[in-house]
Design a protein around this motif. Structure first.
Motif, short mmCIF file in Angstrom:
data_model
loop_
_atom_site.label_atom_id
_atom_site.label_comp_id
_atom_site.label_asym_id
_atom_site.label_seq_id
_atom_site.Cartn_x
_atom_site.Cartn_y
_atom_site.Cartn_z
N ALA A 83 0.83 -1.21 0.00
CA ALA A 83 0.00 0.00 0.00
C ALA A 83 0.86 1.25 0.00
O ALA A 83 0.54 2.25 -0.66
CB ALA A 83 -0.93 -0.01 1.21
N PHE A 84 1.99 1.23 0.73
CA PHE A 84 2.89 2.37 0.78
C PHE A 84 3.44 2.68 -0.61
O PHE A 84 3.44 3.83 -1.05
CB PHE A 84 4.04 2.08 1.74
CG PHE A 84 5.00 3.23 1.90
CD1 PHE A 84 4.82 4.15 2.91
CD2 PHE A 84 6.07 3.39 1.04
CE1 PHE A 84 5.69 5.22 3.06
CE2 PHE A 84 6.96 4.45 1.18
CZ PHE A 84 6.76 5.37 2.20
N VAL A 85 3.91 1.65 -1.32
CA VAL A 85 4.48 1.86 -2.65
C VAL A 85 3.41 2.35 -3.62
O VAL A 85 3.67 3.24 -4.44
CB VAL A 85 5.17 0.57 -3.15
CG1 VAL A 85 5.55 0.70 -4.62
CG2 VAL A 85 6.41 0.28 -2.31
N GLU A 86 2.21 1.83 -3.50
CA GLU A 86 1.12 2.30 -4.37
C GLU A 86 0.87 3.78 -4.14
O GLU A 86 0.73 4.56 -5.09
CB GLU A 86 -0.14 1.50 -4.08
CG GLU A 86 -1.30 1.88 -4.97
CD GLU A 86 -2.54 1.07 -4.68
OE1 GLU A 86 -3.65 1.64 -4.78
OE2 GLU A 86 -2.42 -0.13 -4.36
N HIS A 87 0.84 4.19 -2.88
CA HIS A 87 0.63 5.61 -2.56
C HIS A 87 1.82 6.45 -3.04
O HIS A 87 1.63 7.55 -3.56
CB HIS A 87 0.42 5.79 -1.06
CG HIS A 87 0.12 7.20 -0.68
ND1 HIS A 87 -1.08 7.81 -0.98
CD2 HIS A 87 0.86 8.14 -0.05
CE1 HIS A 87 -1.07 9.05 -0.54
NE2 HIS A 87 0.10 9.27 0.03
N TYR A 88 3.02 5.94 -2.88
CA TYR A 88 4.24 6.63 -3.31
C TYR A 88 4.21 6.90 -4.81
O TYR A 88 4.50 8.02 -5.25
CB TYR A 88 5.45 5.76 -2.93
CG TYR A 88 6.81 6.28 -3.31
CD1 TYR A 88 7.30 7.47 -2.78
CD2 TYR A 88 7.61 5.57 -4.19
CE1 TYR A 88 8.57 7.92 -3.11
CE2 TYR A 88 8.88 6.01 -4.53
CZ TYR A 88 9.35 7.19 -3.99
OH TYR A 88 10.60 7.64 -4.32
N VAL A 89 3.83 5.92 -5.58
CA VAL A 89 3.77 6.08 -7.04
C VAL A 89 2.63 7.04 -7.41
O VAL A 89 2.81 7.93 -8.24
CB VAL A 89 3.61 4.71 -7.73
CG1 VAL A 89 3.32 4.87 -9.21
CG2 VAL A 89 4.87 3.87 -7.52
N THR A 90 1.47 6.88 -6.77
CA THR A 90 0.34 7.75 -7.03
C THR A 90 0.66 9.21 -6.70
O THR A 90 0.21 10.12 -7.37
CB THR A 90 -0.89 7.29 -6.21
OG1 THR A 90 -1.18 5.94 -6.57
CG2 THR A 90 -2.10 8.16 -6.48
N ALA A 91 1.49 9.41 -5.66
CA ALA A 91 1.88 10.77 -5.26
C ALA A 91 2.95 11.37 -6.18
O ALA A 91 3.40 12.49 -5.96
CB ALA A 91 2.38 10.76 -3.82
N GLY A 92 3.36 10.62 -7.19
CA GLY A 92 4.34 11.15 -8.14
C GLY A 92 5.78 10.91 -7.74
O GLY A 92 6.67 11.62 -8.19
N VAL A 93 6.05 9.93 -6.89
CA VAL A 93 7.40 9.57 -6.43
C VAL A 93 8.11 10.81 -5.89
O VAL A 93 9.14 11.25 -6.41
CB VAL A 93 8.21 8.90 -7.58
CG1 VAL A 93 9.51 8.34 -7.07
CG2 VAL A 93 7.41 7.81 -8.26
N PRO A 94 7.57 11.38 -4.80
CA PRO A 94 8.18 12.60 -4.25
C PRO A 94 9.55 12.32 -3.65
O PRO A 94 9.85 11.20 -3.23
CB PRO A 94 7.20 13.02 -3.15
CG PRO A 94 6.51 11.75 -2.77
CD PRO A 94 6.44 10.92 -4.01
N PRO A 95 10.40 13.35 -3.61
CA PRO A 95 11.71 13.18 -2.97
C PRO A 95 11.56 12.96 -1.46
O PRO A 95 10.60 13.45 -0.86
CB PRO A 95 12.44 14.49 -3.25
CG PRO A 95 11.50 15.37 -3.95
CD PRO A 95 10.20 14.66 -4.18
N LEU A 96 12.49 12.23 -0.91
CA LEU A 96 12.46 11.97 0.52
C LEU A 96 12.52 13.26 1.32
O LEU A 96 13.20 14.21 0.95
CB LEU A 96 13.64 11.07 0.91
CG LEU A 96 13.54 9.65 0.40
CD1 LEU A 96 14.90 8.95 0.53
CD2 LEU A 96 12.48 8.88 1.16
N TRP A 97 11.84 13.27 2.44
CA TRP A 97 11.82 14.37 3.40
C TRP A 97 11.50 15.71 2.72
O TRP A 97 12.06 16.74 3.05
CB TRP A 97 13.13 14.41 4.18
CG TRP A 97 13.34 13.10 4.87
CD1 TRP A 97 12.55 12.58 5.85
CD2 TRP A 97 14.34 12.13 4.61
NE1 TRP A 97 13.01 11.34 6.22
CE2 TRP A 97 14.10 11.03 5.48
CE3 TRP A 97 15.42 12.06 3.73
CZ2 TRP A 97 14.91 9.91 5.50
CZ3 TRP A 97 16.21 10.93 3.76
CH2 TRP A 97 15.97 9.87 4.61
N SER A 98 10.54 15.64 1.79
CA SER A 98 10.15 16.83 1.04
C SER A 98 8.93 17.52 1.61
O SER A 98 8.53 18.56 1.13
CB SER A 98 9.88 16.44 -0.42
OG SER A 98 8.80 15.52 -0.47
#
Length: 101
Positions: A83-98
């Motif tokens: 679920a985390f990776v799905e959300h990460y991809v949906t969010a546009g692969v944001p940079p860490l600690w952004s």
């Protein structure tokens, strides 16, 4: 770097029977404006410097970490990582600690 990512996400993980909820409890540790995220960012920078690596290697190392989590199907937290990776991809692969919550 696996220790950095694993520790900070584990500190935030609230393990319930709802993978999407569990995934979102980890999100602030990597993308939030929290004290824990700030400490994790500093820790990651120190680890990279100690290995004489530039901060540009952080994002590729994070992707390797995510791939590692997705291949460990025996972990209790595996559905949360999906679920985390799905959300990460949906969010546009944001940079860490952004701060991209």
């Amino acid at each position: 770097m696996e220790d950095v990512f694993g520790y900070v996400t584990g500190a935030y993980l609230c393990n319930r029977n709802e993978p999407a909820h569990n995934a979102m409890t980890m999100w602030p540790s990597l993308f939030g404006c929290t004290h824990g995220a700030e400490l994790a960012s500093d820790w990651a920078s120190r680890v990279l410097r100690s290995q004489q690596l530039s901060n540009d290697t952080l994002e590729p190392l994070f992707l390797v970490f995510l791939l590692d989590r997705l291949t460990r199907t025996r972990f209790k937290s595996f559905p949360a990582w999906q679920a985390f990776v799905e959300h990460y991809v949906t969010a546009g692969v944001p940079p860490l600690w952004s701060g991209a919550i």
